[in-house]
Design an enzyme around this catalytic site. Structure first.
Site, PDB file in Angstrom:
ATOM      1  N   SER A 177       0.833  -1.201   0.000  1.00  0.00           N
ATOM      2  CA  SER A 177       0.000   0.000   0.000  1.00  0.00           C
ATOM      3  C   SER A 177       0.871   1.255   0.000  1.00  0.00           C
ATOM      4  O   SER A 177       1.634   1.461  -0.931  1.00  0.00           O
ATOM      5  CB  SER A 177      -0.983  -0.039   1.174  1.00  0.00           C
ATOM      6  OG  SER A 177      -2.006   0.913   1.020  1.00  0.00           O
ATOM      7  N   ASP A 184     -10.136  -4.235  -4.300  1.00  0.00           N
ATOM      8  CA  ASP A 184      -9.296  -3.160  -3.772  1.00  0.00           C
ATOM      9  C   ASP A 184      -9.430  -1.947  -4.693  1.00  0.00           C
ATOM     10  O   ASP A 184      -9.225  -2.069  -5.905  1.00  0.00           O
ATOM     11  CB  ASP A 184      -7.839  -3.628  -3.730  1.00  0.00           C
ATOM     12  CG  ASP A 184      -6.891  -2.611  -3.129  1.00  0.00           C
ATOM     13  OD1 ASP A 184      -7.318  -1.488  -2.791  1.00  0.00           O
ATOM     14  OD2 ASP A 184      -5.698  -2.952  -2.980  1.00  0.00           O
ATOM     15  N   HIS A 207      -7.571  -5.667  -0.223  1.00  0.00           N
ATOM     16  CA  HIS A 207      -6.460  -4.846   0.254  1.00  0.00           C
ATOM     17  C   HIS A 207      -6.028  -5.339   1.643  1.00  0.00           C
ATOM     18  O   HIS A 207      -6.841  -5.813   2.434  1.00  0.00           O
ATOM     19  CB  HIS A 207      -6.908  -3.386   0.346  1.00  0.00           C
ATOM     20  CG  HIS A 207      -5.792  -2.426   0.535  1.00  0.00           C
ATOM     21  ND1 HIS A 207      -5.045  -1.942  -0.509  1.00  0.00           N
ATOM     22  CD2 HIS A 207      -5.278  -1.849   1.650  1.00  0.00           C
ATOM     23  CE1 HIS A 207      -4.132  -1.110  -0.047  1.00  0.00           C
ATOM     24  NE2 HIS A 207      -4.242  -1.038   1.262  1.00  0.00           N
TER      25      HIS A 207
END
Length: 341
Positions: free
Chosen positions: A189, A284, A314
Site C-alpha cells: 500500500s 481493492d 487490500h
C-alpha cells in the site's frame, strides 16, 4: 489475543460454505472477480463497524492495530529480531531488523521494507509476520522502517524517511548483516508507493538502484478517480472514503497529488528501474493503479512480474492468520522476490 480475536479465528476455521451462508449466502462478485468466502465473511463483519474515515488518526491507529492483531499470521520462528534506530531527517528513525537464524554470520542480501497504512496509520507491528516470511523465504536481512506519519508529519516527511533508510542501508547495511550491493525495497500500500518512489528517486539522483522492488497493492496515483477506485469504492477493508481520508491527512494542497514523490504512476521516465514484482487484490480500490503501473514498467523495458489475487482484498499481507489464500499469496510473493536476490 483478546476474546474477540479468538472468536474470529475460531469462526474462520469453519468450512467455506458455512462462512458464505453467514456472509449472505451468495458470493460477492465485482469486475468478474469472486471474493474468497473468508474475506467475504470479514467484509460483512467490517461493514458493521464505524468507518475509519470518521475517526481521528489516533483512533484509526488503535482500531487498525486491533484488527491486524486478530487477522495477522504468527511470525516465523526461524528469524532473529533486533530493534534499533538509524539516523533520519527528523531525528532517530526506529527500525526492526530480521535475520534468518541460521545465517551463521555471513552477509545476506538486504530488503528495506515499508509498512502499509496510507501514510497515517501503522507501525512496526503492522507487517511484522510478513517481514519474517520475507527474511526466511528470501534468506535475506529485512529492515522494516517506522517512518513518520501524517498528519503530525505531512508529505514529504514519510518519503524523506524512506529514502534516508534505503541510503543508510546501502552505505551501512553491513552493520546489520546486509550485502550492501544487493538491497531490494519492498512494501504494501503506502509502503509499496514509497518503494516505487525510491527506485525513481535513485535514478534521478544517480544513486544505487535497488536489486528489486516488491510493490504489494501499491498506491501509485492519489489523483485517480477511475476504474476500480469506483467499482471497489466500498470494498473491505480499504474504501475510497478511507483513501480520501488518508490523502487529506497527508497533503497540504491538491497540487501535491501529482508530485512524483507520491505519484510514481504519473512518471513516464521508468526505463532502467529495478526489476519489479507488482501484486494487487481483486477487491481493492487500488487494483487498477497497480496494474497500470506494472504495464508502464513493462513498456519501459523493466523486468516486471504482475500478479492479481482476484479473490483477496487490500491488506491481505496482514490477513495470513485468518485467510489461507492470503498466507499463500504472501509466501508466493516472497519467493518471487528471492529470485532477484
Amino acid at each position: 489475543m483478546n476474546l474477540q480475536g479468538l472468536i474470529v479465528r475460531g469462526l474462520m476455521k469453519l468450512p467455506e460454505g458455512v462462512l458464505l451462508k453467514m456472509a449472505g449466502g451468495e458470493p460477492t462478485e465485482i469486475d468478474g472477480n469472486v471474493m474468497d468466502p473468508r474475506v467475504q465473511f470479514l467484509a460483512v463483519q467490517g461493514a458493521k463497524q464505524p468507518s475509519m474515515a470518521k475517526m481521528t488518526p489516533e483512533e484509526a491507529r488503535a482500531v487498525s492495530a486491533a484488527g491486524m492483531a486478530m487477522l495477522n499470521d504468527a511470525p516465523r520462528r526461524g528469524v532473529s529480531i533486533l530493534n534499533r534506530t538509524i539516523p533520519g531527517p527528523g531525528g532517530e528513525l526506529p527500525v526492526r531488523v530480521y535475520q534468518p537464524s541460521d545465517a551463521g554470520g555471513k552477509k545476506l542480501p538486504g530488503i528495506v521494507f515499508f509498512h502499509m497504512g496510507g501514510w497515517v496509520i501503522g507501525d512496526l507491528e503492522t507487517c511484522h509476520p510478513f517481514c519474517t516470511v520475507l527474511a526466511e523465504e528470501c534468506q535475506a536481512v529485512v529492515m522494516s522502517v517506522d517512518y513518520r506519519l501524517a498528519p503530525e508529519h505531512r508529505f514529504p516527511a514519510s518519503i524523506e524517511d524512506a529514502i534516508a533508510a534505503y541510503e543508510w542501508a546501502v552505505s551501512n547495511g553491513g552493520e546489520i548483516g546486509m550485502e550492501t550491493g544487493k538491497i531490494a525495497v519492498a512494501g504494501d500500500s503506502a509502503g509499496g508507493n514509497m518503494s516505487a518512489v525510491i527506485c525513481q528517486e535513485m535514478k534521478r539522483k544517480g544513486g544505487q538502484q535497488p536489486a528489486a522492488q516488491l510493490l504489494v497493492y501499491p498506491s501509485t496515483d492519489p489523483s485517480d478517480e477511475t476504474g476500480s477506485m469506483q467499482s471497489c469504492a466500498d470494498c473491505y477493508p480499504l474504501t475510497k472514503e478511507i483513501m480520501d481520508y488518508f490523502v487529506a491527512n497527508v497533503m497540504t494542497d491538491e497540487a501535491q497529488k501529482r508530485d512524483p514523490r507520491i505519484a510514481p504512476g504519473l512518471s513516464d521516465d521508468l526505463a532502467g528501474l529495478a526489476p519489479a514484482i507488482v501484486a494487487t487484490a481483486g477487491f481493492d480500490p487500488l487494483r487498477d493503479q497497480g496494474e497500470v503501473y506494472a504495464n508502464k514498467l513493462k513498456a519501459a523495458g523493466v523486468d516486471t512480474l504482475y500478479r492479481c489475487y482476484t479473490g483477496l482484498a487490500h491488506a491481505f499481507a496482514a490477513m495470513g492468520g485468518a485467510v489461507p489464500e492470503a498466507r499463500r499469496a504472501s509466501v508466493e510473493l516472497a519467493r518471487d522476490l528471492k529470485r532477484h536476490l
